[in-house]
Write a protein that holds these residues in place. Structure first.
Motif, short mmCIF file in Angstrom:
data_model
loop_
_atom_site.label_atom_id
_atom_site.label_comp_id
_atom_site.label_asym_id
_atom_site.label_seq_id
_atom_site.Cartn_x
_atom_site.Cartn_y
_atom_site.Cartn_z
N ILE A 14 20.19 -54.19 102.56
CA ILE A 14 19.36 -55.17 102.91
C ILE A 14 17.82 -55.06 102.63
CG2 ILE A 14 17.85 -56.06 105.03
CD1 ILE A 14 20.18 -55.33 106.63
N THR A 15 17.85 -56.22 101.35
CA THR A 15 15.96 -56.40 100.73
C THR A 15 15.43 -56.70 100.61
OG1 THR A 15 17.08 -56.92 98.40
CG2 THR A 15 17.62 -54.21 98.99
N PRO A 16 14.75 -56.85 102.23
CA PRO A 16 14.37 -58.09 102.67
C PRO A 16 12.95 -58.51 101.83
CG PRO A 16 13.92 -56.28 104.55
CD PRO A 16 14.29 -55.64 102.91
N THR A 17 11.96 -60.08 102.23
CA THR A 17 11.40 -60.40 101.76
C THR A 17 10.09 -61.08 102.15
OG1 THR A 17 11.51 -62.83 101.05
CG2 THR A 17 12.61 -61.06 99.32
N THR A 18 8.47 -60.84 102.21
CA THR A 18 7.93 -61.48 103.55
C THR A 18 8.08 -63.21 102.27
OG1 THR A 18 6.20 -61.74 101.24
CG2 THR A 18 5.70 -59.87 102.69
N LYS A 19 7.56 -63.91 103.89
CA LYS A 19 7.79 -65.78 103.59
C LYS A 19 6.69 -65.63 103.93
CE LYS A 19 9.66 -68.77 106.57
NZ LYS A 19 9.96 -69.57 105.78
N ALA A 20 6.70 -66.20 102.47
CA ALA A 20 5.13 -66.79 102.23
C ALA A 20 5.65 -68.57 101.59
CB ALA A 20 5.31 -67.06 100.75
N HIS A 21 4.80 -69.57 102.77
CA HIS A 21 4.86 -70.61 103.01
C HIS A 21 4.30 -71.31 100.87
CE1 HIS A 21 4.98 -71.37 106.90
NE2 HIS A 21 4.06 -70.85 107.22
N GLU A 22 3.33 -70.70 100.92
CA GLU A 22 3.08 -70.98 98.75
C GLU A 22 3.18 -69.91 98.37
OE1 GLU A 22 -0.57 -73.12 98.80
OE2 GLU A 22 -0.09 -74.59 100.88
N GLY A 23 3.36 -69.54 97.25
CA GLY A 23 3.41 -68.83 96.08
C GLY A 23 4.93 -68.26 96.18
N HIS A 24 4.65 -66.81 95.71
CA HIS A 24 5.71 -66.26 95.83
C HIS A 24 6.33 -65.39 97.17
CE1 HIS A 24 6.93 -66.63 91.16
NE2 HIS A 24 5.21 -66.91 90.99
N ASP A 25 7.42 -65.41 97.29
CA ASP A 25 7.65 -64.23 98.29
C ASP A 25 7.50 -63.40 97.86
OD1 ASP A 25 8.79 -66.51 100.18
OD2 ASP A 25 10.51 -66.31 99.67
N GLU A 26 7.83 -62.15 98.53
CA GLU A 26 7.82 -60.62 97.83
C GLU A 26 8.29 -59.30 98.74
OE1 GLU A 26 5.54 -60.12 95.35
OE2 GLU A 26 4.39 -61.44 95.00
N ASP A 27 8.74 -58.77 97.56
CA ASP A 27 9.74 -57.54 98.08
C ASP A 27 9.09 -56.68 98.99
OD1 ASP A 27 11.56 -58.88 96.40
OD2 ASP A 27 11.79 -57.08 95.02
N ILE A 28 9.55 -56.45 100.56
CA ILE A 28 9.25 -55.75 101.01
C ILE A 28 10.08 -54.32 102.09
CG2 ILE A 28 9.49 -57.12 103.31
CD1 ILE A 28 6.22 -56.14 104.29
N SER A 29 9.88 -53.43 101.80
CA SER A 29 10.89 -52.33 102.52
C SER A 29 10.55 -52.47 104.17
CB SER A 29 10.41 -51.40 102.02
OG SER A 29 9.03 -50.37 102.76
N ARG A 30 11.76 -52.15 104.74
CA ARG A 30 11.82 -52.16 106.55
C ARG A 30 10.58 -50.94 107.00
NH1 ARG A 30 13.79 -48.68 110.22
NH2 ARG A 30 15.61 -50.01 111.85
N GLU A 31 10.13 -49.55 106.52
CA GLU A 31 9.24 -48.91 106.60
C GLU A 31 8.12 -49.68 106.81
OE1 GLU A 31 12.75 -47.14 106.19
OE2 GLU A 31 11.50 -48.31 104.10
N GLN A 32 8.32 -51.03 105.66
CA GLN A 32 6.61 -51.12 104.97
C GLN A 32 6.24 -52.92 106.34
OE1 GLN A 32 7.03 -52.87 101.56
NE2 GLN A 32 5.04 -51.13 100.48
N ILE A 33 7.25 -53.49 106.75
CA ILE A 33 7.84 -54.29 107.82
C ILE A 33 6.72 -53.80 108.84
CG2 ILE A 33 8.74 -55.79 109.31
CD1 ILE A 33 10.99 -56.31 106.58
#
Length: 311
Positions: A139-158
């Protein structure tokens, strides 16, 4: 070419409107109406021409898989009153997208090729080639951006940022892996490999719901099963059923969504070829024959269907 690039309705009881990359979303007190337009995006940029039937393909594939996975996790969908329209429960969306990968492809491969051996906090082994199967799905989550690029994020950061509570995130992980296992099984039945995909979740009254689309060419990547091993041994590119072919065409023509870059010309021939690939994917993924909806006066058709459903 007739297509559905956008909508601009005003419905009785409507409380809001949101224009996504490819969907127009109408809010009501307790329900959402999602219209899958024919817009197409890549590298988080909406391309200048719409693709005929693309919205119908996405909407009908999503409904097919939401119905098939409703025993795994509750989902938002209540009805599909038109080929381009889904109506369902209005949830509070989690601010992350759950990307799950069974193979090293696309963005993960580009990161790996650049020398990185970790994606979203998940370690990857040495010695992998493009499109190799991973030891187990990750599982490699991303932030959910309304505009622009989604960004990679880790479980720990979430968890550290409090985007999702630990208990809820553990539920999201379990649901994600179970959905991916079901999608993998359904893909295999059609002679396909589900390579990677993403899921979005929301919650209402303490219940987690699967929302948006699933297992569509915009959210997923598929390979053909019968040629996979031979292609890997020979170092041959895998034939894909996904939107990756659009990204590859853009990259070949010098566009990756970066400042100063221009989208290459989308000729009628290119638009038609993309449309045909989407229809091919629908038929291959679902095992059903695609029935083209009438694109003469589509907005009138869609508006009438929604008004009937919401009455």
């Amino acid at each position: 070419m007739n297509s559905i690039p956008a909508t601009n309705f005003q419905f009785p009881g409507q409380t809001g409107f949101y224009k996504g990359k490819v969907r127009d979303v109408y809010s009501f007190e307790k329900r959402l109406v999602m219209i899958a337009t024919d817009r197409i995006s890549a590298f988080d940029v909406i391309l200048p021409r719409a693709i005929p039937y693309k919205g119908q393909v996405l909407n009908q594939i999503a409904a097919h898989f939401l119905n098939a996975t409703s025993d795994i996790v509750p989902n938002w969908l209540e009805e599909v009153p038109d080929a381009n329209v889904s109506i369902g429960i209005k949830c509070q969306a989690y601010p992350v997208e759950m990307v799950v990968r069974g193979y090293l492809a696309g963005h993960a491969w580009r990161e790996y090729k650049s020398g990185k051996r970790e994606v979203c906090g998940v370690a990857l082994p040495e010695g992998l080639n493009e499109n190799d199967k991973l030891p187990q799905p990750i599982i490699t989550p991303t932030t959910k951006a309304h505009e622009g690029h989604d960004e990679d994020i880790s479980r720990e950061q979430i968890l550290a940022q409090g985007l999702v509570s630990e208990d809820e995130y553990e539920h999201l992980e379990r649901y994600t892996l179970a959905l991916f296992a079901k999608g993998t099984e359904m893909a295999a039945d059609q002679g396909l490999i589900l390579v990677d995909t993403k899921y979005e979740f929301g919650q209402l009254d303490g219940t987690i719901y699967l929302i948006d689309e699933i297992h569509t060419p915009d959210s997923s990547r598929y390979f053909y099963k019968d040629t996979y091993e031979e292609n890997q041994r020979g170092g041959v590119a895998q034939k894909q059923l996904s939107k990756e072919f659009v990204r590859e065409w853009l990259i070949e023509n010098g566009f990756q969504g970066k400042d100063g870059q221009t989208v290459p010309e989308m000729t009628d021939e290119k638009v038609t070829s993309i449309s045909e690939r989407y229809i091919e994917l629908f038929e291959k993924v679902t095992g059903m024959k695609f029935q083209k909806n009438n694109l003469d006066h589509p907005l009138e058709r869609i508006e009438k269907a929604i008004l009937r459903a919401m009455a």
